[in-house]
Motif scaffolding. Structure first.
Motif, PDB file in Angstrom:
ATOM      1  N   MET A  74      -5.620  -7.938  -2.769  1.00  0.00           N
ATOM      2  CA  MET A  74      -4.391  -7.166  -2.935  1.00  0.00           C
ATOM      3  C   MET A  74      -3.703  -7.498  -4.255  1.00  0.00           C
ATOM      4  O   MET A  74      -3.179  -6.609  -4.936  1.00  0.00           O
ATOM      5  N   VAL A  75      -3.707  -8.762  -4.635  1.00  0.00           N
ATOM      6  CA  VAL A  75      -3.099  -9.145  -5.907  1.00  0.00           C
ATOM      7  C   VAL A  75      -3.888  -8.542  -7.070  1.00  0.00           C
ATOM      8  O   VAL A  75      -3.312  -8.030  -8.040  1.00  0.00           O
ATOM      9  N   GLU A  76      -5.216  -8.578  -6.976  1.00  0.00           N
ATOM     10  CA  GLU A  76      -6.048  -7.961  -8.014  1.00  0.00           C
ATOM     11  C   GLU A  76      -5.775  -6.461  -8.116  1.00  0.00           C
ATOM     12  O   GLU A  76      -5.830  -5.868  -9.204  1.00  0.00           O
ATOM     13  N   ASP A  77      -5.456  -5.844  -6.974  1.00  0.00           N
ATOM     14  CA  ASP A  77      -5.168  -4.404  -6.956  1.00  0.00           C
ATOM     15  C   ASP A  77      -3.756  -4.079  -7.419  1.00  0.00           C
ATOM     16  O   ASP A  77      -3.390  -2.903  -7.521  1.00  0.00           O
ATOM     17  N   GLY A  78      -2.941  -5.112  -7.661  1.00  0.00           N
ATOM     18  CA  GLY A  78      -1.616  -4.885  -8.217  1.00  0.00           C
ATOM     19  C   GLY A  78      -0.444  -5.227  -7.332  1.00  0.00           C
ATOM     20  O   GLY A  78       0.704  -4.926  -7.699  1.00  0.00           O
ATOM     21  N   ALA A  79      -0.671  -5.872  -6.191  1.00  0.00           N
ATOM     22  CA  ALA A  79       0.446  -6.224  -5.313  1.00  0.00           C
ATOM     23  C   ALA A  79       1.394  -7.194  -6.016  1.00  0.00           C
ATOM     24  O   ALA A  79       0.960  -8.145  -6.664  1.00  0.00           O
ATOM     25  N   ASP A  80       2.686  -6.963  -5.860  1.00  0.00           N
ATOM     26  CA  ASP A  80       3.699  -7.828  -6.451  1.00  0.00           C
ATOM     27  C   ASP A  80       4.125  -8.934  -5.509  1.00  0.00           C
ATOM     28  O   ASP A  80       4.692  -9.941  -5.945  1.00  0.00           O
ATOM     29  N   LEU A  81       3.890  -8.750  -4.226  1.00  0.00           N
ATOM     30  CA  LEU A  81       4.175  -9.771  -3.224  1.00  0.00           C
ATOM     31  C   LEU A  81       3.378  -9.459  -1.973  1.00  0.00           C
ATOM     32  O   LEU A  81       2.899  -8.329  -1.784  1.00  0.00           O
ATOM     33  N   ILE A  82       3.199 -10.466  -1.127  1.00  0.00           N
ATOM     34  CA  ILE A  82       2.409 -10.350   0.099  1.00  0.00           C
ATOM     35  C   ILE A  82       3.314 -10.638   1.289  1.00  0.00           C
ATOM     36  O   ILE A  82       4.077 -11.606   1.276  1.00  0.00           O
ATOM     37  N   ASP A  83       3.220  -9.794   2.329  1.00  0.00           N
ATOM     38  CA  ASP A  83       4.015  -9.975   3.545  1.00  0.00           C
ATOM     39  C   ASP A  83       3.097 -10.416   4.671  1.00  0.00           C
ATOM     40  O   ASP A  83       2.262  -9.634   5.152  1.00  0.00           O
ATOM     41  N   LEU A  84       3.239 -11.660   5.098  1.00  0.00           N
ATOM     42  CA  LEU A  84       2.383 -12.254   6.124  1.00  0.00           C
ATOM     43  C   LEU A  84       3.106 -12.274   7.462  1.00  0.00           C
ATOM     44  O   LEU A  84       4.227 -12.783   7.562  1.00  0.00           O
ATOM     45  N   GLY A  85       2.464 -11.718   8.493  1.00  0.00           N
ATOM     46  CA  GLY A  85       3.068 -11.692   9.819  1.00  0.00           C
ATOM     47  C   GLY A  85       2.145 -12.202  10.897  1.00  0.00           C
ATOM     48  O   GLY A  85       0.922 -12.018  10.826  1.00  0.00           O
ATOM     49  N   GLY A  86       2.728 -12.817  11.928  1.00  0.00           N
ATOM     50  CA  GLY A  86       1.943 -13.347  13.041  1.00  0.00           C
ATOM     51  C   GLY A  86       2.259 -12.684  14.367  1.00  0.00           C
ATOM     52  O   GLY A  86       1.723 -13.091  15.404  1.00  0.00           O
ATOM     53  N   ILE A  87       3.154 -11.682  14.359  1.00  0.00           N
ATOM     54  CA  ILE A  87       3.499 -10.950  15.580  1.00  0.00           C
ATOM     55  C   ILE A  87       3.391  -9.465  15.283  1.00  0.00           C
ATOM     56  O   ILE A  87       4.003  -8.970  14.336  1.00  0.00           O
ATOM     57  N   SER A  88       2.647  -8.737  16.096  1.00  0.00           N
ATOM     58  CA  SER A  88       2.576  -7.296  15.936  1.00  0.00           C
ATOM     59  C   SER A  88       3.926  -6.680  16.256  1.00  0.00           C
ATOM     60  O   SER A  88       4.622  -7.113  17.184  1.00  0.00           O
ATOM     61  N   THR A  89       4.307  -5.665  15.478  1.00  0.00           N
ATOM     62  CA  THR A  89       5.551  -4.942  15.741  1.00  0.00           C
ATOM     63  C   THR A  89       5.289  -3.499  16.158  1.00  0.00           C
ATOM     64  O   THR A  89       6.205  -2.688  16.191  1.00  0.00           O
ATOM     65  N   VAL A  97      -3.146  -1.104  -1.108  1.00  0.00           N
ATOM     66  CA  VAL A  97      -2.419  -1.507  -2.307  1.00  0.00           C
ATOM     67  C   VAL A  97      -2.868  -0.743  -3.543  1.00  0.00           C
ATOM     68  O   VAL A  97      -2.047  -0.230  -4.310  1.00  0.00           O
ATOM     69  N   LYS A  98      -4.165  -0.664  -3.772  1.00  0.00           N
ATOM     70  CA  LYS A  98      -4.665  -0.057  -5.009  1.00  0.00           C
ATOM     71  C   LYS A  98      -4.142   1.371  -5.174  1.00  0.00           C
ATOM     72  O   LYS A  98      -3.615   1.744  -6.237  1.00  0.00           O
ATOM     73  N   GLU A  99      -4.278   2.175  -4.134  1.00  0.00           N
ATOM     74  CA  GLU A  99      -3.846   3.576  -4.204  1.00  0.00           C
ATOM     75  C   GLU A  99      -2.330   3.678  -4.400  1.00  0.00           C
ATOM     76  O   GLU A  99      -1.846   4.516  -5.154  1.00  0.00           O
ATOM     77  N   THR A 100      -1.601   2.813  -3.706  1.00  0.00           N
ATOM     78  CA  THR A 100      -0.143   2.871  -3.793  1.00  0.00           C
ATOM     79  C   THR A 100       0.358   2.428  -5.162  1.00  0.00           C
ATOM     80  O   THR A 100       1.329   2.991  -5.690  1.00  0.00           O
ATOM     81  N   VAL A 101      -0.271   1.418  -5.745  1.00  0.00           N
ATOM     82  CA  VAL A 101       0.118   0.977  -7.087  1.00  0.00           C
ATOM     83  C   VAL A 101      -0.044   2.117  -8.081  1.00  0.00           C
ATOM     84  O   VAL A 101       0.827   2.364  -8.934  1.00  0.00           O
ATOM     85  N   ARG A 102      -1.134   2.863  -7.971  1.00  0.00           N
ATOM     86  CA  ARG A 102      -1.348   3.994  -8.877  1.00  0.00           C
ATOM     87  C   ARG A 102      -0.268   5.055  -8.696  1.00  0.00           C
ATOM     88  O   ARG A 102       0.267   5.608  -9.676  1.00  0.00           O
ATOM     89  N   VAL A 103       0.053   5.361  -7.450  1.00  0.00           N
ATOM     90  CA  VAL A 103       1.092   6.350  -7.169  1.00  0.00           C
ATOM     91  C   VAL A 103       2.449   5.855  -7.662  1.00  0.00           C
ATOM     92  O   VAL A 103       3.241   6.617  -8.237  1.00  0.00           O
ATOM     93  N   ALA A 104       2.745   4.583  -7.455  1.00  0.00           N
ATOM     94  CA  ALA A 104       4.019   4.020  -7.895  1.00  0.00           C
ATOM     95  C   ALA A 104       4.150   4.073  -9.413  1.00  0.00           C
ATOM     96  O   ALA A 104       5.214   4.408  -9.949  1.00  0.00           O
ATOM     97  N   ARG A 105       3.087   3.764 -10.114  1.00  0.00           N
ATOM     98  CA  ARG A 105       3.146   3.792 -11.578  1.00  0.00           C
ATOM     99  C   ARG A 105       3.352   5.216 -12.092  1.00  0.00           C
ATOM    100  O   ARG A 105       4.096   5.445 -13.054  1.00  0.00           O
ATOM    101  N   MET A 106       2.694   6.176 -11.457  1.00  0.00           N
ATOM    102  CA  MET A 106       2.878   7.566 -11.867  1.00  0.00           C
ATOM    103  C   MET A 106       4.305   8.020 -11.561  1.00  0.00           C
ATOM    104  O   MET A 106       4.950   8.695 -12.373  1.00  0.00           O
ATOM    105  N   SER A 107       4.787   7.645 -10.391  1.00  0.00           N
ATOM    106  CA  SER A 107       6.156   8.008 -10.016  1.00  0.00           C
ATOM    107  C   SER A 107       7.164   7.383 -10.969  1.00  0.00           C
ATOM    108  O   SER A 107       8.125   8.031 -11.396  1.00  0.00           O
TER     109      SER A 107
END
Length: 397
Positions: free
Chosen positions: A170-185, A376-386
């Motif tokens: 995810m970081v290689e794909d451009g994530a700026d931060l990671i959200d780690l969870g241990g309980i399903s919501t 992440v990869k697809e969203t980073v591309r969309v975010a940069r275009m936006s």
């Protein structure tokens, strides 16, 4: 001769447009507040308040719509729809601040709202030693679930080694931060004991903080989980209940000086205006956080798409996302692969990328600062275009 229509959302845009026609500096300063028109809704005013508000707004050249029952006194309270330019509001607020019946407090709130509606300045969010620039470009938060039952990727990243590999990707794909969870919501999830949440999260977290360069957020509403995670180097807490799930969480976050995401959630169906209810809960979360010593600059708001809302209510929140700006905090949008996409496109969970990035792009256009996603990869591309279109960030090179 050509005619164009200008859509001006804030004073900065107004100044730019006035400057562009060659106005002098003083003229720009004087005219800009006249170019920005605001429509602001007030709810639950009593008749004395409503009559004074309407009278003073009309006196300043604006307008105010009230219930027809105000004239005949056939109602006890009314909503009020204020309409005017920033210049008119400033003059109106000055007069309102001298009025009785709680209107001076309303004037203070209106002043804050008008300030919050202006362009958010860039600032550095201190994530316990790791920095994120908020307001410069859209940030992408990658979702990492150390759970067996999450709706999208349950069971895939329970193993710390697999979770670490996914975080690196995810970081290689451009994530700026990671959200780690241990309980399903997900809707209908089974609550797990604290000990089980810690067993899932902590081994993964310990690996992430050693090797992952971006901030690690912990998706939890529990104070003990937050404390253990922050002790082990987590950088942020993402609270699914906006400080209503555990009364001790605010104190823990304040002690460790961590940023905090406040997400709307609810235990009863929303029967009134979905945005008013959402902003009411988030506003109360802000108050709890500030009372505990968490500065507002460390708070991020999530409207909770998919949480305690109907399909139509989720769509309405997405349409009206820009209204969250009145609260004066960055906005995080989490729509990734959710049921609102499934019900619209009738697609299984692994075929919702296009729906996710469509909501991300429109969310960014409506003021979202952070998007929380699996893809992440697809969203980073969309975010940069936006960002290139909306913020003037071309990302050249």
């Amino acid at each position: 001769m050509e005619i164009t229509v200008k859509y001006i959302d804030n004073l900065e845009q107004a100044r730019m447009e006035i400057d562009a026609v060659g106005s002098d500096r003083l003229g720009t300063q004087l005219m800009a507040p006249k170019a920005v028109h605001r429509v602001i809704k007030l709810t639950g005013l009593n008749l004395k308040q409503a009559n004074i508000v309407k009278q003073e707004m009309l006196a300043k050249g604006g307008d105010a719509a009230v219930s027809r029952g105000v004239v005949s006194s056939s109602v006890e309270t009314t909503d009020v729809l204020l309409m005017g330019t920033v210049k008119q509001y400033r003059s109106f607020i000055g007069k309102l601040s001298m009025q009785p019946f709680g209107l001076a407090k309303l004037a203070d709130r209106l002043t804050e709202v008008l300030h919050n509606l202006e362009v958010q300045e860039k600032y550095i969010l201190d994530c316990r030693g790791k920095e994120l620039e908020v307001g410069g470009r859209t940030l992408v938060m990658g979702i990492l679930n150390a759970t067996p039952d999450s709706f999208s990727d349950g069971g895939r990243y329970l193993d710390p080694a697999a979770a670490l590999e996914q975080a690196h990707k995810m970081v290689e794909d451009g994530a700026d931060l990671i959200d780690l969870g241990g309980i399903s919501t997900r809707p209908g999830h089974q609550e797990v004991p604290l000990e089980e949440e810690l067993r899932r999260v902590l081994p993964v977290l310990e690996k992430l903080v050693q090797e992952i360069a971006v901030p690690i957020s912990i998706d939890t509403w529990r104070a003990p989980t937050a404390k253990e995670a922050l002790e082990r180097g987590a950088h942020m807490i993402n609270d699914q209940w906006a400080l209503t799930g555990d009364p001790d969480l605010a104190g823990v976050v304040s002690h460790y000086r961590a940023p905090l995401v406040l997400m709307y959630n609810g235990r009863q169906a929303i029967t009134g205006d979905v945005m008013i209810e959402t902003m009411k809960v988030l506003g109360q979360g802000i108050e709890r956080a500030e009372e505990a010593g968490i500065p507002r600059k460390n708070l991020i708001l999530d409207p909770g798409i998919g949480f305690n809302k109907s399909y139509q209510q989720n769509l309405e929140v997405l349409r009206r996302l820009r209204e969250l700006a009145v609260l004066g905090c960055p906005v995080l949008l989490g729509t990734s692969r959710k049921s609102v996409i499934a019900k619209t496109l009738h697609l299984p969970v692994d075929e919702r990328v296009e729906g996710t990035v469509a909501t991300a792009a429109l969310g960014i256009a409506c003021g979202a600062n952070i998007v929380r996603v699996h893809d992440v990869k697809e969203t980073v591309r969309v975010a940069r275009m936006s960002d290139a279109i909306l913020r003037g960030n071309p990302h050249e090179g």
